[in-house]
Design an enzyme around this catalytic site. Structure first.
Site, PDB file in Angstrom:
ATOM      1  N   TYR A  73    -116.577  24.033  20.551  1.00  0.00           N
ATOM      2  CA  TYR A  73    -116.510  24.821  19.310  1.00  0.00           C
ATOM      3  C   TYR A  73    -117.070  26.231  19.503  1.00  0.00           C
ATOM      4  O   TYR A  73    -116.438  27.227  19.143  1.00  0.00           O
ATOM      5  CB  TYR A  73    -117.286  24.070  18.223  1.00  0.00           C
ATOM      6  CG  TYR A  73    -117.360  24.792  16.906  1.00  0.00           C
ATOM      7  CD1 TYR A  73    -116.338  24.667  15.967  1.00  0.00           C
ATOM      8  CD2 TYR A  73    -118.457  25.594  16.580  1.00  0.00           C
ATOM      9  CE1 TYR A  73    -116.405  25.328  14.752  1.00  0.00           C
ATOM     10  CE2 TYR A  73    -118.524  26.255  15.370  1.00  0.00           C
ATOM     11  CZ  TYR A  73    -117.502  26.124  14.457  1.00  0.00           C
ATOM     12  OH  TYR A  73    -117.570  26.783  13.266  1.00  0.00           O
ATOM     13  N   GLN A  74    -118.268  26.307  20.096  1.00  0.00           N
ATOM     14  CA  GLN A  74    -118.923  27.625  20.206  1.00  0.00           C
ATOM     15  C   GLN A  74    -118.135  28.551  21.130  1.00  0.00           C
ATOM     16  O   GLN A  74    -117.950  29.723  20.843  1.00  0.00           O
ATOM     17  CB  GLN A  74    -120.358  27.504  20.746  1.00  0.00           C
ATOM     18  CG  GLN A  74    -121.107  26.251  20.345  1.00  0.00           C
ATOM     19  CD  GLN A  74    -121.820  26.339  19.020  1.00  0.00           C
ATOM     20  OE1 GLN A  74    -121.497  27.174  18.172  1.00  0.00           O
ATOM     21  NE2 GLN A  74    -122.789  25.469  18.823  1.00  0.00           N
ATOM     22  N   GLY A 150    -124.003  35.827   3.021  1.00  0.00           N
ATOM     23  CA  GLY A 150    -122.966  36.462   3.845  1.00  0.00           C
ATOM     24  C   GLY A 150    -121.985  37.285   3.033  1.00  0.00           C
ATOM     25  O   GLY A 150    -121.551  38.362   3.447  1.00  0.00           O
ATOM     26  N   ASP A 167    -118.827  31.508  11.218  1.00  0.00           N
ATOM     27  CA  ASP A 167    -119.145  30.152  11.676  1.00  0.00           C
ATOM     28  C   ASP A 167    -119.719  29.394  10.490  1.00  0.00           C
ATOM     29  O   ASP A 167    -120.921  29.188  10.381  1.00  0.00           O
ATOM     30  CB  ASP A 167    -120.152  30.223  12.833  1.00  0.00           C
ATOM     31  CG  ASP A 167    -120.550  28.834  13.314  1.00  0.00           C
ATOM     32  OD1 ASP A 167    -119.864  27.857  12.946  1.00  0.00           O
ATOM     33  OD2 ASP A 167    -121.545  28.730  14.042  1.00  0.00           O
ATOM     34  N   SER A 168    -118.842  29.001   9.590  1.00  0.00           N
ATOM     35  CA  SER A 168    -119.305  28.401   8.337  1.00  0.00           C
ATOM     36  C   SER A 168    -119.278  26.883   8.413  1.00  0.00           C
ATOM     37  O   SER A 168    -118.617  26.303   9.276  1.00  0.00           O
ATOM     38  CB  SER A 168    -118.387  28.844   7.201  1.00  0.00           C
ATOM     39  OG  SER A 168    -117.109  28.272   7.384  1.00  0.00           O
ATOM     40  N   ASP A 170    -118.311  23.508   5.872  1.00  0.00           N
ATOM     41  CA  ASP A 170    -117.105  23.299   5.058  1.00  0.00           C
ATOM     42  C   ASP A 170    -117.294  23.918   3.664  1.00  0.00           C
ATOM     43  O   ASP A 170    -118.407  24.294   3.296  1.00  0.00           O
ATOM     44  CB  ASP A 170    -116.824  21.795   4.966  1.00  0.00           C
ATOM     45  CG  ASP A 170    -116.552  21.217   6.354  1.00  0.00           C
ATOM     46  OD1 ASP A 170    -115.772  21.822   7.093  1.00  0.00           O
ATOM     47  OD2 ASP A 170    -117.152  20.188   6.695  1.00  0.00           O
TER      48      ASP A 170
END
Ligand code: SPD
Length: 291
Positions: A73-74, A150, A167-168, A170
């Site tokens: 993911y990162q 944000g 990078d939230s 849900d």
């Protein structure tokens, strides 16, 4: 969506990620012990030692990462927009309090400033204490931390960033605002002329309506847009996407060669994976094209 509907369940040594956002399906991970569990001002934060997948961070009952596959993911969310840009210098991360995305951005020597705007300071503290492989992302001297909302932060920084990475979590609790129309407009304005926006793009299997909503917003604001997807076994559904919008550079291929020094440290991202991630199954391609 209420947070109460979204809390995962811990039963007989297994954590099950149940949610109304993906009804009728749950991912379960075997737990050895709970290392941290506390409600911050914004959300329930839990840190588990799992039996087989290392440590696991859970926010409001939803798995954010495990040591086992966090790199997928990162790396993808950071390097896809950064390598699509010819020379990113100023980068903003919204969310990402665990620090994993920062760790990946810091591999880019040409990046001069990395702003991060995270609403929940407790996520950062927990990550620094229990997830040193990610928390170390905050140690890079180019990182400037802003503890703020944000959506408000981004509205105050027009024409400033080469790349913005969202990078939230849900769209439940503190992450909800990051899926609304005005936030996308603020992001578009905060980008410089050739800027690229990359947003955590959810799963087209689990919530096609949400993916369509995101893509529609991006299409309205950016002349170049694309949807990438990749594997993350410990997210329910086993995969996740990135919704990308660009003011100039093409995003489906890297704009530069991946330096050997970076490539040898990565486990998922390569130039080939970058390109392949934009090839979608037929139904998903249709879903995205028809909005
Ligand atoms: N469905 C889970 C989506 C989680 C995305 N955020 C992960 C944060 C890791 N830095």
């Amino acid at each position: 969506m209420t947070q109460e509907n979204n809390l995962g369940r811990l039963m007989n040594g297994w954590f099950s990620e149940t949610s109304d956002v993906w009804p009728g399906i749950a991912l379960s991970i075997e737990i050895e012990k709970t290392l941290f569990s506390k409600k911050s001002q914004f959300q329930q934060i839990e840190l588990f030692e799992t039996r087989h997948h290392g440590r696991m961070l859970v926010l409001d009952g939803v798995i954010q990462l495990t040591d086992f596959d966090e790199f997928a993911y990162q790396e993808m969310l950071a390097h896809t927009p950064l390598f699509a840009h010819p020379a990113p210098k100023k980068v903003l991360v919204i969310g990402g309090g665990d620090g994993g995305i920062l760790r990946e951005i810091a591999r880019h020597e040409g990046v001069q400033t990395i702003d991060i705007c995270e609403i929940d300071e407790m996520v950062i503290q927990v990550s620094r204490q229990y997830l040193p492989e990610m928390g170390c992302g905050f140690d890079d001297p180019r990182v400037i931390l802003h503890i703020a909302d944000g959506n408000e932060f981004i509205g105050q920084h027009p024409d400033e960033y080469d790349v913005i990475i969202v990078d939230s979590s849900d769209p439940v609790g503190p992450g909800e605002i990051l899926f609304e129309g005005p936030f996308y407009e603020h992001c578009q304005r905060a980008l410089k002329q050739n800027g690229i926006l990359a947003i955590q793009g959810e799963s087209f299997f689990l919530h096609p309506d949400l993916v369509q909503k995101m893509v529609k917003r991006i299409k309205k604001l950016f002349k170049i847009h694309a949807y990438s997807n990749f594997l993350v076994p410990t997210f329910t559904g086993g995969h996740i996407g990135i919704c990308l919008g660009s003011k100039g550079p093409a995003v489906r291929t890297p704009a530069r060669k991946i330096p050997q020094k970076i490539q040898e440290r990565l486990k998922y991202y390569t130039a080939r994976v970058h390109k392949a991630s934009f090839v979608l199954p037929k139904f998903a391609e249709k879903l995205i094209e028809e909005v």
